[in-house]
Design a protein around this motif. Structure first.
Motif, short mmCIF file in Angstrom:
data_model
loop_
_atom_site.label_atom_id
_atom_site.label_comp_id
_atom_site.label_asym_id
_atom_site.label_seq_id
_atom_site.Cartn_x
_atom_site.Cartn_y
_atom_site.Cartn_z
N THR A 118 -82.43 21.01 16.92
CA THR A 118 -82.29 20.73 15.47
C THR A 118 -82.00 19.25 15.20
O THR A 118 -81.00 18.91 14.55
CB THR A 118 -81.21 21.62 14.84
N MET A 119 -82.86 18.41 15.73
CA MET A 119 -82.69 16.96 15.53
C MET A 119 -83.42 16.56 14.25
O MET A 119 -84.52 16.00 14.25
CB MET A 119 -83.24 16.21 16.75
N HIS A 120 -82.78 16.87 13.11
CA HIS A 120 -83.43 16.67 11.82
C HIS A 120 -83.65 15.19 11.51
O HIS A 120 -84.66 14.83 10.90
CB HIS A 120 -82.60 17.31 10.72
N ARG A 121 -82.72 14.33 11.91
CA ARG A 121 -82.89 12.91 11.62
C ARG A 121 -84.06 12.33 12.41
O ARG A 121 -84.83 11.52 11.88
CB ARG A 121 -81.61 12.16 11.96
N SER A 122 -84.18 12.74 13.66
CA SER A 122 -85.32 12.26 14.46
C SER A 122 -86.64 12.75 13.88
O SER A 122 -87.63 12.01 13.84
CB SER A 122 -85.17 12.74 15.91
N ALA A 123 -86.65 14.02 13.42
CA ALA A 123 -87.86 14.54 12.80
C ALA A 123 -88.19 13.78 11.52
O ALA A 123 -89.37 13.55 11.20
CB ALA A 123 -87.69 16.03 12.50
N LEU A 124 -87.16 13.36 10.79
CA LEU A 124 -87.38 12.57 9.58
C LEU A 124 -87.97 11.21 9.91
O LEU A 124 -88.86 10.71 9.20
CB LEU A 124 -86.06 12.41 8.82
N VAL A 125 -87.52 10.62 11.01
CA VAL A 125 -88.07 9.33 11.44
C VAL A 125 -89.55 9.48 11.80
O VAL A 125 -90.37 8.63 11.46
CB VAL A 125 -87.27 8.78 12.63
N VAL A 126 -89.89 10.58 12.47
CA VAL A 126 -91.28 10.83 12.82
C VAL A 126 -92.13 10.98 11.56
O VAL A 126 -93.25 10.45 11.46
CB VAL A 126 -91.40 12.08 13.70
#
Length: 290
Positions: A118-126
């Protein structure tokens, strides 16, 4: 009341039920007309492109020969033999193939980690990397890579195409991993597999369809990419979209050769899209429904 009268009375309600309301019939005709208009709008430019590639420049300018003309393959001979377009075809295929393969190699594990932890911030960066216009990075890329004397080689071209392919693959694969039940991996770990073993033996084989979708879309985007190749490629690494501009000069335009070259660029990717449309549609809708 006679037997025929009874049959007629029973037939009227059945016929009324089978007869569609006027609004339903009108909507059906509207759908047919709308579909025909959309198909015509999409296919007409392609038909004009192919037809123009079979004409001489004189016939292209002649409005009386828009439909009826004497076809010639001289433009294709000029494109494929005299201008060495087979080299450009190989360059486009090599850059698209390598950039897609490396992006899958890096993007699939990254998407798995973002999904399972659940790495939401990393997914947002992508996601942000997906929506950033690539042209904003061309100037700093060109400055950095030119100082490193890498401009004009395959390495910098593949890296630039990975900027488009990698976020796309990660974004699609996150949705596929989110849809897979976690209990499958937990059961595999109970049976003695490590988390990496559960990923490689259970999750990865089940996600082949998602990887195929992401890979096909990444390959198509790389094949069609013009902007990065225009700035970062050289005469030895020129791809097909850039090579088309060889038919455009300061004084004139070789329209026949230009149309033939554009057909050579378009047909292979259309064939790929035709045979892989199931995966392309599923990739376009990935993440829309959970």
């Amino acid at each position: 009341m006679s037997h025929l009268s009874l049959q007629a009375e029973h037939a009227r309600p059945v016929a009324a039920q089978r007869r569609k309301p006027a609004g339903v019939r009108a909507y059906g005709w509207f759908r047919v007309v709308a579909l025909a208009v959309v198909v015509l709008a999409l296919l007409a430019p392609l038909a004009w492109l192919v037809a123009s590639s079979l004409k001489t420049n004189v016939d292209i300018y002649d409005p009386t020969k828009t439909i009826i003309f004497k076809p010639t393959f001289e433009n294709y001979v000029n494109v494929l033999t005299r201008n060495n377009y087979f080299i450009y075809i190989f360059n486009s295929f090599w850059v698209a193939f390598v950039s897609t393969g490396l992006s899958l190699l890096l993007g699939v594990p990254a998407a798995y980690a973002m999904s399972r932890f659940t790495m939401h911030r990393s997914a947002l960066v992508v996601l942000m990397a997906r929506v950033i216009p690539g042209i904003t990075l061309l100037v700093p890329w060109y400055y950095v890579f030119s100082n490193m004397r890498m401009v004009g080689g395959f390495t910098v071209l593949i890296m630039s195409h990975m900027f488009v392919a990698l976020p796309l693959i990660v974004y699609i694969m996150i949705s596929y991993f989110d849809s897979m039940p976690l209990e499958l991996e937990e059961s595999a770990q109970v049976d003695g597999l490590t988390p990496i073993g559960a990923f490689s033996h259970i999750t990865l084989p089940l996600s082949i369809g998602g990887m195929a979708t992401a890979g096909i879309l990444a390959f198509i985007f790389s094949w069609n990419n013009f902007m990065f190749a225009l700035v970062l490629s050289g005469s030895r690494t020129k791809t097909l979209p850039v090579a088309i501009f060889d038919f455009v000069s300061y004084a004139s335009i070789d329209w026949g050769g230009l149309m033939a070259a554009a057909t050579v660029v378009t047909v292979p990717i259309m064939v790929i899209a035709l045979f892989t449309q199931k995966y392309i549609v599923s990739g376009m809708t990935a993440g829309a429904i959970k």
